[in-house]
Design a protein around this motif. Structure first.
Motif, short mmCIF file in Angstrom:
data_model
loop_
_atom_site.label_atom_id
_atom_site.label_comp_id
_atom_site.label_asym_id
_atom_site.label_seq_id
_atom_site.Cartn_x
_atom_site.Cartn_y
_atom_site.Cartn_z
N LYS B 223 -26.08 25.82 14.89
CA LYS B 223 -26.41 25.38 13.53
C LYS B 223 -27.04 23.99 13.51
CE LYS B 223 -22.74 27.96 11.27
NZ LYS B 223 -21.29 27.84 11.09
N SER B 224 -27.08 23.31 14.67
CA SER B 224 -27.51 21.91 14.67
C SER B 224 -29.02 21.78 14.53
CB SER B 224 -27.06 21.25 15.97
OG SER B 224 -27.77 21.84 17.03
N ASP B 225 -29.46 20.57 14.19
CA ASP B 225 -30.89 20.30 14.00
C ASP B 225 -31.65 20.41 15.32
OD1 ASP B 225 -30.47 19.94 11.37
OD2 ASP B 225 -30.39 17.75 11.46
N TYR B 226 -31.07 19.86 16.40
CA TYR B 226 -31.80 19.89 17.67
C TYR B 226 -32.01 21.30 18.17
CZ TYR B 226 -27.07 19.83 19.72
OH TYR B 226 -25.78 20.10 20.05
N LEU B 228 -32.48 23.90 16.16
CA LEU B 228 -33.58 24.40 15.32
C LEU B 228 -34.92 23.85 15.82
CD1 LEU B 228 -33.93 26.05 12.68
CD2 LEU B 228 -34.03 23.88 11.48
N PHE B 229 -34.91 22.56 16.18
CA PHE B 229 -36.13 21.93 16.66
C PHE B 229 -36.60 22.56 17.96
CE2 PHE B 229 -38.24 18.21 18.78
CZ PHE B 229 -39.37 18.26 17.98
N HIS B 244 -29.42 23.34 25.77
CA HIS B 244 -28.77 22.62 24.66
C HIS B 244 -27.37 23.12 24.38
CE1 HIS B 244 -32.50 20.60 23.78
NE2 HIS B 244 -33.11 21.77 23.86
#
Lengths: 283, 331
Positions: B223-226, B228-229, B244
């Motif tokens: 669920k984290s931003d990194y 998604l990035f 990751h």
């Protein structure tokens, strides 16, 4: 938002989570209640019939019969209802201990240190060993087991409650109440207890499965209930002598029944936790 | 490279050593008092069924100090303990330390092997379930964990014993040595043959909690931003999980595994009882049932040290191996 577990899906998908949760709690509660009542009504002295000994499962005896010709299904139900009683006793006592300790910890820094130390102390002895020791100290039998299981399962709930009480204690209305001259006991009773009551309730239910399993384990080892009591642990340790003869039903069904009861309590506890958690209740 | 601030580590270990000492003294005293409160009479337990006169009983009682007050007895036990002696085992007729060393090494093979197996498989299953969240693989793994967490260890052992030893006949029913053979003449294969089933039982029970933990952690990472990035950059799915996901959850998972020594010890007691494996678990049960108080107290202390060691390693990993936490303090 987390996904609903497997038992909340399927048949009743038109209901919302709250309704489904209530339904599962109701149904599982009913099953457990029926087991308990049936077990309570069964006479402990089951008829023995040596012409029917060591029968494999059939329609007449769904769980088979043991070496004295007793019906294993009846024995299992009786054992389960005993487990439920012991589980209820042990979890209620352990949450009372947890509640008292959590409030004691909130009195001042020294008491808090002491309670933390006590938590460390009890968490550092393996559970089963601790239960064995307490059971030996109090004498074997139902009372010893209930106390032993209660005194080894308060740790987790105390951790949760202690943090909760500490947090409420820093709130403004508690400080205000304090300034208005209310005693600490009054604040604990009127301000803090109502807020942590749901936590205590859920905590009690979550201790339940562990209590039942640990009771069965120590009884199996020979430290819990005495051999003439119809406990699941006793049934399973007896079955060890007949395993090599191929009497698999003596061990398989009673253990499976215990597993189902533990699973049912797990489901109730889990669902209640979801229901009482405001963030999830209305999904 | 792991660079450790040795001064800080020494202080940390020193504090932990003091903690352990206090803990051990408290546990030694409390468990001793608990046993003293029990209705077991040590003189009677020692004599067993032998018939002796009242005077002889009194002499034995005086020799063993049963006429002393509770406070004096606790101090006596603690001072003997401080001199390095744990007393004499009533069942095995040798010093307690000897029994514990011998039994504990036998159990250690069992515990270490199942600890490693459950660690590896628990982690892999957790990663698989977390990565495939919501699919049938995830559901199968989750159901397996739910069921295993609710089933008593000894019952799993009994079921495996029935299937593999009685029905299929692949493994012997019990004992670590074939009947009629001395323990030092056993070949490696015979010994391994008897270790497989207990170790397997202990492993599949221990897997559940680690798998659920790893799964939840990985879902959080997803669920984290990194995460998604990384997906937006077009990296492959398993590549992201590897670079990751696993990097972030490996240390917490190892920490959790080290903190499970408590359950590991409890599980070993039950598994040894089911498979008649002669290790520390069987010694514990025998000591408890036959009122061998010195041995029981010795085992309580040893298991406390064992659990403490696991938590200590977890603490060290948490504070010193995680590069993020280390970086903050070193400057």
């Amino acid at each position: 938002m987390t996904e609903a577990p497997w038992y909340n899906k399927g048949l009743f998908s038109s209901l919302n989570l709250r309704q489904k949760t209530l339904l599962t709690i109701g149904l599982t509660g009913l099953v457990l209640f029926v087991i308990f009542i049936c077990g309570w009504m069964i006479d402990a002295n089951l008829p023995t019939d040596f012409t029917m000994k060591m029968q494999a499962p059939s329609f007449l005896h769904p769980f088979g019969t043991d070496w004295m010709g007793r019906d294993m299904f009846t024995r299992t139900i009786k054992g389960l209802s005993l487990s439920i009683v012991i589980g209820i006793g042990a979890s209620i006592i352990s949450s009372i201990i947890a509640t008292i300790l959590a409030f004691v910890a909130s009195v001042n820094k020294w008491f808090d240190e002491f309670v933390s130390w006590l938590i460390d102390l009890f968490a550092s002895i393996p559970h089963i060993l601790l239960i064995m020791m307490i059971s030996i100290a109090l004498g074997k039998g139902a009372f010893g087991v209930i106390m032993a299981v209660a005194f080894s399962h308060w740790v987790n709930l105390t951790r949760v409650l202690r943090a909760e009480v500490l947090q409420i204690n820093t709130s403004e209305y508690v400080a205000l109440s304090n300034r208005l001259g209310r005693s600490k006991l009054w604040i604990a009773k009127e301000h803090i207890l109502p807020l942590v009551l749901s936590q205590i309730f859920v905590g009690t239910l979550l201790v339940f499965p562990h209590a039942i399993m640990h009771e069965a384990s120590v009884t199996f080892l020979g430290f819990g209930l005495s051999p003439h009591e119809p406990a699941i642990g006793i049934i399973l340790s007896e079955s060890m002598s007949y395993l090599a003869m191929g009497a698999w039903w003596l061990a398989f069904f009673p253990g499976l029944a215990l597993l189902i009861v533990v699973l049912l309590f797990d489901i109730i506890g889990d669902n209640l936790k979801r229901l009482l958690d405001p963030g999830e209740a209305n999904n | 490279m792991i660079k450790i601030n040795s001064k800080k580590l020494a202080k940390f270990l020193g504090l932990k050593a003091v903690r352990l000492m206090i803990l051990l003294i408290a546990i030694a005293a409390i468990s001793f008092i608990m046993i003293q409160l029990s209705p077991i009479d040590p003189v009677r337990a020692y004599l067993g069924q032998r018939i002796v006169s009242q005077e002889q009983l009194a002499i034995m009682g005086e020799y063993w100090g049963t006429n002393l007050s509770l406070g004096e007895r606790v101090m006596g036990w603690l001072s003997t303990l401080a001199s390095g002696s744990m007393g004499f085992s009533l069942i095995y007729r040798v010093p307690v330390t000897e029994v514990i060393v011998q039994k504990f090494t036998a159990s250690l093979t069992l515990m270490v092997s199942s600890w490693i197996i459950s660690g590896i498989f628990g982690f892999l299953l957790g990663v698989l379930a977390g990565a495939k969240e919501g699919t049938w693989i995830d559901k199968v793994i989750k159901t397996y964990c739910y069921i295993l967490q609710s089933s008593p260890t000894f019952w799993i052992g009994l079921v495996l014993l029935m299937v593999f030893s009685v029905y299929l006949g692949w493994f012997p029913i019990g004992l670590s040595v074939p009947i009629g053979q001395l323990s030092d003449t056993v070949t490696f294969w015979q010994w391994l043959h008897r270790l497989i089933l207990p170790a397997f039982t202990l492993s599949i029970v221990e897997i559940a909690s680690l798998t659920m933990y790893t799964r939840d952690k990985l879902i959080n990472v997803k669920k984290s931003d990194y995460f998604l990035f990384a997906q937006a950059r077009g990296e492959s799915f398993w590549g992201i999980i590897k670079n990751h996901g696993i990097r972030n959850i490996l240390i917490p998972a190892i920490t959790i595994q080290f903190m499970s020594f408590n359950e590991l010890f409890g599980g070993t007691i039950l598994v040894e009882q089911v498979f008649a494996y002669p290790g520390i678990g069987q010694a514990t049960v025998a000591a408890g049932l036959r009122s061998d108080v010195p041995l029981l107290l010795g085992i309580v202390l040893i298991s406390t040290i064992f659990v403490f060691a696991g938590n200590l390693i977890a603490d060290i990993i948490y504070q010193y191996v995680d590069p993020r936490l280390r970086g903050e303090d070193d400057d």
